[in-house]
Write a protein that holds these residues in place. Structure first.
Motif: not given
Length: 152
Positions: A57-61, A66-73
């Motif tokens: 999944a990707d979340l945009v924080i 600051f605006r960052e996208r990160f991917g996680s399992r």
């Protein structure tokens, strides 16, 4: 490396809280600083026959400037009511979190949450470091308020 661990007793079933936390796609509806969520993939966890799944999944924080996208399992263990999340890509050096939910004999459930992460960006790490514990309490509180809205 900021770390936070918290345990709360809630008046809901473990299944209700597990389902709430596992529904990553709905996080932008209630989770602070979460601007968007996208499920990349979701499939059964290899070698398991108990309903365990792995989701990417990707979340945009979005926090201040600051605006960052990160991917996680996200690994879902419904039989154990446990959710493990590990960093894939984005602004972190590393990130790991775990939710564990258990029914209590006297009713309700016990919810344990743990997170450990570090940002690559030193400035962002410094900004988050100042408000980290309060931010994590707000995140856990957001799940609690969402549970009250859905199940209360």
């Amino acid at each position: 490396m900021p770390r936070h661990a918290e345990t709360r007793n809630l008046p809901y079933t473990a299944a209700q809280i597990y389902d709430l936390v596992a529904d990553v796609a709905r996080y932008p509806e209630f989770l602070p600083w979460t601007a968007a969520a996208r499920i990349r993939s979701r499939e059964p966890l290899p070698g398991r026959s108990d309903g365990a799944e792995v989701m990417e999944a990707d979340l945009v924080i979005s926090f201040k400037v600051f605006r960052e996208r990160f991917g996680s399992r996200v690994t879902l263990f419904p039989a154990e009511r446990r959710i493990e999340t590990d960093y894939l890509d984005g602004p972190f050096r590393h990130m790991h979190s775990q939710w564990q939910v258990r029914d209590r004999p006297e009713g309700g459930c016990e919810v344990s949450f743990f997170v450990d992460f570090e940002f690559r960006n030193a400035m962002l790490q410094k900004v988050i470091g100042v408000v980290f514990d309060e931010a994590m309490r707000r995140v856990v509180g957001a799940f609690e308020r969402r549970a009250a809205a859905l199940y209360g």
